[in-house]
Enzyme design. Structure first.
Site, PDB file in Angstrom:
ATOM      1  N   ALA A   1       0.832  -1.207   0.000  1.00  0.00           N
ATOM      2  CA  ALA A   1       0.000   0.000   0.000  1.00  0.00           C
ATOM      3  C   ALA A   1       0.866   1.256   0.000  1.00  0.00           C
ATOM      4  O   ALA A   1       0.620   2.199  -0.775  1.00  0.00           O
ATOM      5  CB  ALA A   1      -0.922  -0.003   1.217  1.00  0.00           C
TER       6      ALA A   1
ATOM      7  N   SER B   1       9.598   0.949   8.609  1.00  0.00           N
ATOM      8  CA  SER B   1      10.486   0.330   9.590  1.00  0.00           C
ATOM      9  C   SER B   1      10.811  -1.087   9.158  1.00  0.00           C
ATOM     10  O   SER B   1       9.927  -1.939   9.104  1.00  0.00           O
ATOM     11  CB  SER B   1       9.788   0.330  10.953  1.00  0.00           C
ATOM     12  OG  SER B   1      10.411  -0.603  11.790  1.00  0.00           O
TER      13      SER B   1
ATOM     14  N   ALA C   1      -1.806 -12.520  -5.254  1.00  0.00           N
ATOM     15  CA  ALA C   1      -2.722 -12.624  -6.392  1.00  0.00           C
ATOM     16  C   ALA C   1      -3.465 -11.303  -6.532  1.00  0.00           C
ATOM     17  O   ALA C   1      -3.775 -10.645  -5.536  1.00  0.00           O
ATOM     18  CB  ALA C   1      -3.721 -13.753  -6.161  1.00  0.00           C
TER      19      ALA C   1
ATOM     20  N   LYS D   1      -2.475 -14.284 -14.467  1.00  0.00           N
ATOM     21  CA  LYS D   1      -3.646 -14.839 -13.772  1.00  0.00           C
ATOM     22  C   LYS D   1      -4.895 -14.548 -14.595  1.00  0.00           C
ATOM     23  O   LYS D   1      -5.264 -13.384 -14.777  1.00  0.00           O
ATOM     24  CB  LYS D   1      -3.776 -14.199 -12.384  1.00  0.00           C
ATOM     25  CG  LYS D   1      -5.072 -14.576 -11.681  1.00  0.00           C
ATOM     26  CD  LYS D   1      -5.222 -13.903 -10.318  1.00  0.00           C
ATOM     27  CE  LYS D   1      -6.640 -14.090  -9.799  1.00  0.00           C
ATOM     28  NZ  LYS D   1      -6.881 -13.422  -8.522  1.00  0.00           N
TER      29      LYS D   1
ATOM     30  N   LEU E   1      -4.271  -2.162   4.322  1.00  0.00           N
ATOM     31  CA  LEU E   1      -4.787  -2.889   5.487  1.00  0.00           C
ATOM     32  C   LEU E   1      -5.117  -1.960   6.646  1.00  0.00           C
ATOM     33  O   LEU E   1      -5.906  -2.329   7.529  1.00  0.00           O
ATOM     34  CB  LEU E   1      -3.771  -3.951   5.936  1.00  0.00           C
ATOM     35  CG  LEU E   1      -3.497  -5.063   4.908  1.00  0.00           C
ATOM     36  CD1 LEU E   1      -2.389  -5.984   5.405  1.00  0.00           C
ATOM     37  CD2 LEU E   1      -4.765  -5.869   4.611  1.00  0.00           C
TER      38      LEU E   1
ATOM     39  N   THR F   1      -8.812  -8.995  -3.475  1.00  0.00           N
ATOM     40  CA  THR F   1      -9.336  -7.643  -3.657  1.00  0.00           C
ATOM     41  C   THR F   1      -8.631  -6.572  -2.830  1.00  0.00           C
ATOM     42  O   THR F   1      -8.955  -5.393  -2.962  1.00  0.00           O
ATOM     43  CB  THR F   1     -10.834  -7.621  -3.293  1.00  0.00           C
ATOM     44  OG1 THR F   1     -11.036  -8.394  -2.111  1.00  0.00           O
ATOM     45  CG2 THR F   1     -11.669  -8.166  -4.412  1.00  0.00           C
TER      46      THR F   1
ATOM     47  N   ILE G   1      -5.473  -5.439  -2.914  1.00  0.00           N
ATOM     48  CA  ILE G   1      -4.679  -4.517  -3.733  1.00  0.00           C
ATOM     49  C   ILE G   1      -5.620  -3.707  -4.630  1.00  0.00           C
ATOM     50  O   ILE G   1      -5.399  -2.521  -4.872  1.00  0.00           O
ATOM     51  CB  ILE G   1      -3.599  -5.290  -4.522  1.00  0.00           C
ATOM     52  CG1 ILE G   1      -2.606  -5.879  -3.508  1.00  0.00           C
ATOM     53  CG2 ILE G   1      -2.874  -4.387  -5.516  1.00  0.00           C
ATOM     54  CD1 ILE G   1      -1.612  -6.858  -4.079  1.00  0.00           C
TER      55      ILE G   1
HETATM   56  C1  FAD Z   1      -3.486 -14.047   4.631  1.00  0.00           C
HETATM   57  C2  FAD Z   1      -3.518 -12.903   3.678  1.00  0.00           C
HETATM   58  C3  FAD Z   1      -3.536 -13.138   2.315  1.00  0.00           C
HETATM   59  C4  FAD Z   1      -3.615 -12.070   1.410  1.00  0.00           C
HETATM   60  N1  FAD Z   1      -3.685 -12.310   0.074  1.00  0.00           N
HETATM   61  C5  FAD Z   1      -3.888 -11.283  -0.772  1.00  0.00           C
HETATM   62  C6  FAD Z   1      -4.011 -11.482  -2.167  1.00  0.00           C
HETATM   63  O1  FAD Z   1      -3.886 -12.594  -2.665  1.00  0.00           O
HETATM   64  N2  FAD Z   1      -4.249 -10.414  -2.950  1.00  0.00           N
HETATM   65  C7  FAD Z   1      -4.369  -9.145  -2.434  1.00  0.00           C
HETATM   66  O2  FAD Z   1      -4.649  -8.211  -3.182  1.00  0.00           O
HETATM   67  N3  FAD Z   1      -4.179  -8.931  -1.132  1.00  0.00           N
HETATM   68  C8  FAD Z   1      -3.952  -9.946  -0.295  1.00  0.00           C
HETATM   69  N4  FAD Z   1      -3.768  -9.705   1.027  1.00  0.00           N
HETATM   70  C9  FAD Z   1      -3.696  -8.326   1.489  1.00  0.00           C
HETATM   71  C10 FAD Z   1      -2.339  -7.745   1.126  1.00  0.00           C
HETATM   72  O3  FAD Z   1      -1.326  -8.483   1.760  1.00  0.00           O
HETATM   73  C11 FAD Z   1      -2.274  -6.291   1.571  1.00  0.00           C
HETATM   74  O4  FAD Z   1      -3.389  -5.597   1.111  1.00  0.00           O
HETATM   75  C12 FAD Z   1      -1.087  -5.602   0.987  1.00  0.00           C
HETATM   76  O5  FAD Z   1       0.065  -6.336   1.196  1.00  0.00           O
HETATM   77  C13 FAD Z   1      -0.937  -4.239   1.575  1.00  0.00           C
HETATM   78  O6  FAD Z   1      -0.521  -4.297   2.902  1.00  0.00           O
HETATM   79  P1  FAD Z   1      -0.171  -2.927   3.593  1.00  0.00           P
HETATM   80  O7  FAD Z   1       0.875  -2.248   2.790  1.00  0.00           O
HETATM   81  O8  FAD Z   1      -1.434  -2.205   3.855  1.00  0.00           O
HETATM   82  O9  FAD Z   1       0.394  -3.380   5.012  1.00  0.00           O
HETATM   83  P2  FAD Z   1       1.889  -4.041   5.432  1.00  0.00           P
HETATM   84  O10 FAD Z   1       2.399  -4.841   4.327  1.00  0.00           O
HETATM   85  O11 FAD Z   1       1.629  -4.640   6.728  1.00  0.00           O
HETATM   86  O12 FAD Z   1       2.772  -2.746   5.572  1.00  0.00           O
HETATM   87  C14 FAD Z   1       2.726  -1.935   6.714  1.00  0.00           C
HETATM   88  C15 FAD Z   1       3.934  -1.022   6.720  1.00  0.00           C
HETATM   89  O13 FAD Z   1       3.812  -0.101   7.806  1.00  0.00           O
HETATM   90  C16 FAD Z   1       5.029  -0.067   8.505  1.00  0.00           C
HETATM   91  N5  FAD Z   1       4.789   0.313   9.892  1.00  0.00           N
HETATM   92  C17 FAD Z   1       3.838  -0.163  10.732  1.00  0.00           C
HETATM   93  N6  FAD Z   1       3.961   0.418  11.946  1.00  0.00           N
HETATM   94  C18 FAD Z   1       4.988   1.273  11.855  1.00  0.00           C
HETATM   95  C19 FAD Z   1       5.621   2.159  12.766  1.00  0.00           C
HETATM   96  N7  FAD Z   1       5.234   2.268  14.045  1.00  0.00           N
HETATM   97  N8  FAD Z   1       6.671   2.883  12.338  1.00  0.00           N
HETATM   98  C20 FAD Z   1       7.114   2.794  11.053  1.00  0.00           C
HETATM   99  N9  FAD Z   1       6.565   1.968  10.148  1.00  0.00           N
HETATM  100  C21 FAD Z   1       5.515   1.218  10.550  1.00  0.00           C
HETATM  101  C22 FAD Z   1       5.599  -1.471   8.351  1.00  0.00           C
HETATM  102  O14 FAD Z   1       6.986  -1.514   8.614  1.00  0.00           O
HETATM  103  C23 FAD Z   1       5.257  -1.732   6.900  1.00  0.00           C
HETATM  104  O15 FAD Z   1       6.260  -1.136   6.076  1.00  0.00           O
HETATM  105  C24 FAD Z   1      -3.650 -10.746   1.922  1.00  0.00           C
HETATM  106  C25 FAD Z   1      -3.578 -10.514   3.289  1.00  0.00           C
HETATM  107  C26 FAD Z   1      -3.515 -11.574   4.181  1.00  0.00           C
HETATM  108  C27 FAD Z   1      -3.454 -11.305   5.645  1.00  0.00           C
END
Ligand code: FAD
Length: 491
Positions: A14, A36, A47, A75, A325, A336, A338
């Protein structure tokens, strides 16, 4: 309030998708991303949904570069195994069903024929026929029109985007946020890092993942729990060695005792996971069931992820916009998350005009739009479960009797009574997708459209058989997924 200094908190998918979008669409605006390494990213999410191709096009990413950098594969859709009953499967790919398509098309006719040795419903859909034979070619060659997405390594994707964002001027700050300073109006003024540095900004994009550090923890935006509809709350994830079998151009989702397992083929390995509800199965047993599913040797210890399905009530509050997330999670069945990142960015970017105030009404509209997206996708995911004929385990029995949200109950009613594929204003999935699930789960309208009574059975039977034959002939000479991918990668 206009936004000259934008801070992105979080460097997962994200965060870096946001950073690339901002650096590309808002040149001249100062963008700083704080992440971090110690905390790390969720590291799953392999996916995708076809809209990722639009994102790449808008930010200028070439397909071959992306596939090379991320171990990516193509895909065409998802193959669902054992969802209606054990031993049965169907596909949801991103294509249409020819004469059988459309809100008042040939449902009734197909249903009358369904036991007459007809081709399977999926054989009416080009990408499904390709998926069944492990073939791939890009659409638009010949008359074919369909859409496709990718599988990729989530960690490599974040790194790939990071390099692009930094080249385009995004400043990356490594550090852990330990405190947040608020403004008098309740918004966020700055972030304090563990080494004492302070990162100030006008707009904060919260991409901090499940912890939702700004939107959730700091601004205390309520979380709306969807687990009464989507009760899965854990996943084990593990990579396995690629086997000598063909590279499938689809994700496989297999229903298990108290959840389902994903299988995602990448160039060098296979991604696997078991999504389950801890109300119905304990973690150890779920882990065992995942390991039994693998078709190659496990390459690491399985990793457990815990989550609650649901979303924040609002996504943009004061000067904080949540993306990814940090805003919520609807379980990964239809890949969904992403897509929702992109939906957020797609609605946000046009509002961020340099030196221009964003009106409160625009922020309200932003929140309404994303609320709809979450609700529609929740309904679509729930559709896969609630139509099950399985009663063999407590989990499936419970899913078959879930009380549906009104929005989904109405759609199902319209379909069953009249054969209308009802669509609301904001929909992530179009009628073809709904149709693929209805057909795959054998949920047919109770009445044929009266206008179809004039159509002789022989005519519609001929249409269905002709289309199945034509699609099979069109797909036979296509390259396998492996061969096509190697060609694109220049190997
Ligand atoms: C089991 C599972 C399966 C999934 N499968 C899919 C899929 O097939 N397709 C799909 O589209 N999505 C899928 N997802 C969702 C997908 O993984 C996320 O939407 C996507 O990776 C985005 O994550 P994010 O960047 O929001 O969070 P994260 O990847 O958790 O990133 C969070 C970031 O915030 C940083 N951070 C947090 N707290 C702090 C702090 N205090 N100080 C500094 N930095 C901090 C972390 O270091 C990290 O860099 C899945 C999720 C899960 C749980």
């Amino acid at each position: 309030m206009s936004y000259e200094r934008i801070v992105v908190l979080g460097g997962g998918t994200a965060g870096w998708m946001t950073a690339v979008a901002l650096a590309t669409g808002l040149q001249g605006t100062q963008v700083e991303l704080v992440e971090s390494e110690d905390i790390g990213t969720v590291g799953v999410g392999e996916a995708t949904f076809p809209s990722i191709r639009n994102y790449h096009q808008i930010v200028g990413i070439q397909e071959a570069d992306f596939l090379r950098a991320t171990q990516g594969t193509y895909k065409l859709g998802i193959r669902f195994c054992d969802w209606r009953v054990r031993g049965e499967d169907y596909y949801h790919t991103f294509g249409d069903f020819g004469e059988l398509d459309g809100p008042h098309a040939l449902w009734g006719q197909y249903r009358r024929h369904v036991n007459a040795g007809l081709p399977k419903f999926g054989e009416q859909c080009l990408p499904t026929v390709m998926a069944m034979r492990d073939r791939f070619c890009a659409p638009g060659q010949g008359a074919a029109s369909f859409n496709y997405a990718y599988h990729f390594d989530a960690n490599l994707y974040a790194r790939f985007l990071r390099d692009i964002a930094i080249k385009r001027g995004v400043r990356r700050t490594e550090g852990k946020v330990v405190d947040v300073t608020r403004r008098a109006d309740g918004g966020v003024a700055s972030l304090r890092l563990d080494d004492g540095r302070v990162v100030a900004g006008d707009l904060f994009i919260d991409c901090s993942g499940f912890v939702s550090l700004l939107l959730g923890r700091t601004l205390e935006e309520p979380f709306l729990d969807y687990s009464r509809w989507l009760p899965v709350d854990r996943a084990w994830a593990v990579p396995s060695a690629r086997t000598s079998t063909a590279l499938t151009p689809y994700t496989r989702a297999t229903a298990l005792e108290s959840g389902w397992a994903w299988r995602i083929p990448l160039q060098d390995r296979t991604g696997n996971g078991h999504v389950f509800s801890s109300r119905f199965i304990d973690e150890d047993k779920a882990r065992e069931q995942l390991l039994q599913q693998l078709d190659g040797e496990a390459l690491a210890e399985p990793r457990l992820l815990r989550f609650t399905t649901g979303r924040r009530e609002r996504f943009w509050v004061h000067n904080v916009v949540g993306i990814g997330l940090a805003t919520g999670f609807l379980e990964p069945l239809e890949s969904t998350s992403i897509y929702l990142i992109q939906a957020g960015l797609g609605n946000l970017m046009p509002l961020l005009v340099p030196r221009t105030r964003v009106a409160p009404e625009a922020i309200e509209a932003y929140n309404r739009g994303l609320t709809r997206q979450f609700e529609r996708i929740r309904d679509f995911i729930l559709l896969h479960y609630c139509l099950t004929a399985r009663r063999d385990t407590p989990f499936w029995n419970a899913m078959a009797h879930v009380e549906l949200p009104d929005t989904l109950a109405y759609k199902l009613h319209a379909w069953r009574q009249t054969g209308v594929l009802h669509q609301y204003d904001v929909e992530g999935f179009d009628g073809h997708s709904w149709l693929a699930i209805y057909a795959g789960m054998h949920c047919w309208p109770e009445r044929a459209d009266p206008r179809l009574s004039d159509l002789p059975l022989a005519t519609s039977l001929d249409w269905v058989q002709t289309r199945a034959r034509q699609l099979a002939e069109a797909v036979a000479p296509l390259a396998t997924h492996d061969t096509y991918l190697a060609r694109i990668l220049g190997r």
